[in-house]
Design a protein around this motif. Structure first.
Motif, mmCIF file in Angstrom:
data_model
loop_
_atom_site.group_PDB
_atom_site.id
_atom_site.type_symbol
_atom_site.label_atom_id
_atom_site.label_comp_id
_atom_site.label_asym_id
_atom_site.label_seq_id
_atom_site.Cartn_x
_atom_site.Cartn_y
_atom_site.Cartn_z
ATOM 1 N N ILE A 141 -8.228 -4.650 6.970
ATOM 2 C CA ILE A 141 -7.298 -4.779 5.844
ATOM 3 C C ILE A 141 -6.183 -5.763 6.155
ATOM 4 C CG2 ILE A 141 -5.719 -3.558 4.321
ATOM 5 C CD1 ILE A 141 -7.345 -1.076 4.635
ATOM 6 N N PHE A 142 -5.427 -5.497 7.202
ATOM 7 C CA PHE A 142 -4.225 -6.299 7.451
ATOM 8 C C PHE A 142 -4.573 -7.764 7.721
ATOM 9 C CE2 PHE A 142 -1.067 -8.051 10.411
ATOM 10 C CZ PHE A 142 0.052 -7.969 9.608
ATOM 11 N N VAL A 143 -5.517 -8.000 8.611
ATOM 12 C CA VAL A 143 -5.880 -9.386 8.943
ATOM 13 C C VAL A 143 -6.490 -10.090 7.737
ATOM 14 C CG1 VAL A 143 -7.349 -10.807 10.420
ATOM 15 C CG2 VAL A 143 -6.175 -8.827 11.383
ATOM 16 N N ALA A 272 -10.211 -3.012 -3.518
ATOM 17 C CA ALA A 272 -11.145 -2.894 -2.393
ATOM 18 C C ALA A 272 -10.418 -2.473 -1.120
ATOM 19 C CB ALA A 272 -11.855 -4.230 -2.179
ATOM 20 N N CYS A 273 -9.225 -3.007 -0.898
ATOM 21 C CA CYS A 273 -8.446 -2.634 0.292
ATOM 22 C C CYS A 273 -8.043 -1.166 0.245
ATOM 23 C CB CYS A 273 -7.215 -3.523 0.407
ATOM 24 S SG CYS A 273 -7.574 -5.244 0.831
ATOM 25 N N MET A 274 -7.666 -0.695 -0.933
ATOM 26 C CA MET A 274 -7.306 0.717 -1.061
ATOM 27 C C MET A 274 -8.514 1.613 -0.783
ATOM 28 S SD MET A 274 -4.744 0.759 -4.348
ATOM 29 C CE MET A 274 -3.149 -0.090 -4.284
ATOM 30 N N LYS A 275 -9.689 1.174 -1.223
ATOM 31 C CA LYS A 275 -10.906 1.942 -0.949
ATOM 32 C C LYS A 275 -11.216 1.928 0.543
ATOM 33 C CE LYS A 275 -15.755 2.291 -2.274
ATOM 34 N NZ LYS A 275 -16.845 1.695 -3.090
ATOM 35 N N THR A 276 -11.069 0.775 1.169
ATOM 36 C CA THR A 276 -11.280 0.680 2.620
ATOM 37 C C THR A 276 -10.282 1.552 3.364
ATOM 38 O OG1 THR A 276 -12.056 -1.585 2.332
ATOM 39 C CG2 THR A 276 -11.429 -0.922 4.561
ATOM 40 N N PHE A 277 -9.062 1.618 2.863
ATOM 41 C CA PHE A 277 -8.014 2.437 3.481
ATOM 42 C C PHE A 277 -8.470 3.889 3.583
ATOM 43 C CE2 PHE A 277 -4.132 4.956 3.374
ATOM 44 C CZ PHE A 277 -3.344 4.305 4.303
ATOM 45 N N ALA A 278 -9.134 4.379 2.545
ATOM 46 C CA ALA A 278 -9.631 5.759 2.574
ATOM 47 C C ALA A 278 -10.894 5.877 3.420
ATOM 48 C CB ALA A 278 -9.896 6.243 1.149
#
Length: 614
Positions: A141-143, A272-278
């Motif tokens: 996510i961050f990178v 997509a990032c929020m989904k990856t976060f979970a």
């Protein structure tokens, strides 16, 4: 007065009516706006509206970029929290891991200690999963968002640059159209004036024919210039209309569409990032569940009965419980007889007064003559231990020696086979090269076997002296009632010191005086036992003569001692007699000896030798 005021109002009404008439005349004189001028006004409004739309879109897209930066910062801080949490969990697990010492071996015998060690290991793995979460949040996510932000800013800048460029181009075309229009208008006016002048000169009979011809040529030239300006204006107007049509129907809509696509991609990327976060958390849940299952399994493997039996086996002394106390009939003036298994040990001709024949408790037995030994160390035959503990130590030593013998034998067999191979195949090696090692192993086996025979002899001696198993029903399960075994007058009495030391020959005992109040060292246990008279067997406990505070922790593993924690407050019931030990009490049921150098003592003023010392 009234006449004057009425006359004043009449004047005002006349002035207002005159002003209204003049305004109506001015309106009639003003020419109405032409269709071209109305078109120009409409075009100006469109240009202003387009510029406003660009400003609104620019503000919105900038806000969208700031939102992505804020979410990226949120992910970074979450990752840092996970790393710090994992670090703290690992430090906690490391802090409570067992140390590499003999105490660890004793603790590993108990199921609840093994369960706790398993929990620490599972907790360490649990911390590792939080490190995985932090790593995945950073990499996935961050990178990625940091790189996407750079691309998003560059794309936004390109689109708005193209929009501004198109806006500037249409404005430049509009200015050129205005210039052509003004030139056409000026040439038309000049042509009209030249035509009027020619007509005036042609009608005047006083003007020469040459002047009339000159005026006619000037009028024709002006008409030609007006015609050329009209052509230029018409062609540029057509060009401007085409460019304007492309601008408002093709160029600007395309730019707006690109901005809309960019905005939709940004929103989709955030989702997509929020989904990856979970998903990052969900991916480690199976392993976290296994860690928790391991902790649960470890907790369920605890066996209280087995652990309590371990305590019984560890502290079983092997001494025979005392026999019943015989009735003393003072009415017949009979002296009390001492049975062979009585708990009381008669002193040299000294009889105890009536009322003090109460049996003693094993943990608090003291004698004047004791062997001063270092705690945790003793003679090779373990004669300082009680019979049962001595038997276990000897048996353990024999088992260790037998293991060493088996290892040496395995090495001897391997070298023998190697020598046979060398004999059959000399090219592989010299058979005599292994003889020195075989000789050394044979000597080691002989030494170990001699040691085994020696310890087996001591073990047989202990087993002969231990009570028969038929009397085992008289012993308690966990905490036995301890006593001395009475022996005949021509034999030395068996004695136990407060640390559990056990000696068989009185003439072999030595007395070593300890230094009074030595400099305390929390890592060193005092090396001497107290030298004092036997405990008084009064019905009432000893009176308190002061208080003390533990400066260092003392484990108090041996008999007669008491474990204390650092900073614990206790009651002093017997001060140091010069042997380095002080008798203290925690409550009515817990009392024993602690090293004087480990406590700070405050005696009461009326106590004997009252003083404060460390």
């Amino acid at each position: 007065m009234l006449r004057r005021r009425s006359h004043f109002f009449v004047l005002i009404d006349n002035a207002l009516s005159v002003k209204a008439e003049k305004e109506e005349e001015q309106k009639e004189e003003e020419p109405t706006a032409s269709p071209f001028e109305e078109y120009l006004q409409t075009l100006l409004q469109l240009k202003t509206t387009s510029a406003d739309q660009f400003d609104n879109l620019e503000k919105h897209t900038q806000w969208g970029i700031e939102f992505v930066e804020k979410y990226n910062k949120f992910v970074k801080e979450r990752s840092e929290i996970e790393i710090n949490y994992a670090k703290q969990i690992r430090n906690l697990s490391k802090k409570y891991q067992p140390k590499k010492n003999s105490r660890e071996e004793e603790e590993s015998k108990f199921s609840f200690c093994r369960a706790f060690f398993t929990t620490l290991n599972e907790l360490n793995d649990y911390a590792g999963q939080h490190e995985v979460i932090a790593e995945n949040l950073t990499s996935q996510i961050f990178v990625e968002l940091t790189r996407y932000l750079q691309e998003l800013k560059a794309e936004r800048k390109t689109h708005f640059h193209d929009g501004r460029k198109a806006q500037q181009y249409i404005e430049s075309s509009w200015k050129q159209l205005e210039s052509c229009k003004r030139r056409f208008e000026r040439d038309c006016k000049e042509a009209d004036r030249a035509q009027q002048y020619f007509e005036k000169m042609d009608a005047d009979i006083n003007v020469t024919k040459a002047d009339v011809e000159k005026a006619r040529q000037q009028a024709q030239m002006r008409h030609q210039m007006a015609s050329d300006s009209k052509g230029d204006y018409s062609s540029y107007l057509q060009k401007f209309n085409q460019e304007q049509n492309d601008h408002y129907h093709t160029i600007i809509p395309n730019i707006f569409q690109k901005l809309q696509d960019m905005e939709e991609k940004r929103i989709e990327r955030i989702g997509a990032c929020m989904k990856t976060f979970a998903e990052v958390d969900r991916q480690v849940l199976p392993i976290v569940g296994k860690c928790l299952d391991g902790m649960t399994t470890a907790a369920e493997s605890i066996e209280p009965k087995t652990d309590s039996q371990q305590v019984v086996e560890s502290y079983k002394s092997g001494f025979e419980p005392p026999s019943d106390v015989e009735f003393e009939d003072y009415g017949q003036a009979m002296k009390r007889t001492v049975s062979e298994n009585s708990l009381s040990n008669a002193k040299e001709g000294k009889e105890k007064p009536a009322g003090k024949s109460k049996p003693k408790l094993w943990p608090f037995i003291k004698n004047k003559n004791k062997l001063s030994l270092k705690l945790g160390s003793g003679p090779e035959d373990f004669s300082h231990l009680p019979p049962e503990q001595r038997r276990k130590k000897l048996q353990g030593k024999i088992d260790d020696l037998n293991k060493d013998i088996h290892k040496e034998m395995d090495q001897r067999d391997a070298l023998t086979k190697m020598k046979d191979v060398y004999i059959k195949n000399p090219q592989m090696g010299d058979p005599t090269s292994v003889d020195p090692r075989l000789t050394e192993i044979a000597q080691n086996i002989e030494k170990l076997q001699a040691e085994v025979q020696k310890f087996e002899g001591w073990l047989a001696e202990v087993e002969e002296r231990m009570p028969s198993k038929s009397d085992s029903h008289r012993r308690s399960g966990l905490y036995e009632t301890q006593s001395n075994i009475a022996v005949s007058n021509n034999c030395a009495q068996d004695r136990e010191s407060p640390d559990g030391s056990y000696t068989e020959e009185q003439n072999t005992e030595t007395q070593v005086k300890a230094n009074i109040n030595p400099t305390p060292n929390p890592n060193t246990i005092p090396t001497t036992m107290p030298d004092d008279e036997e405990f008084d067997d009064d019905d009432e406990p000893l009176a308190t003569i002061g208080t003390c505070k533990a400066l260092y922790p003392f484990e108090g593993h041996n008999e007669g001692t008491i474990a204390v924690a650092e900073g614990e407050l206790l009651y002093v019931i017997e001060e140091d007699k010069g042997d380095g030990w002080t008798r203290v009490r925690r409550n009515q049921d817990e009392e024993g000896y602690v090293p004087t150098s480990y406590i700070e003592v405050n005696l009461e003023p009326n106590a004997k030798g009252a003083m404060t010392y460390i």
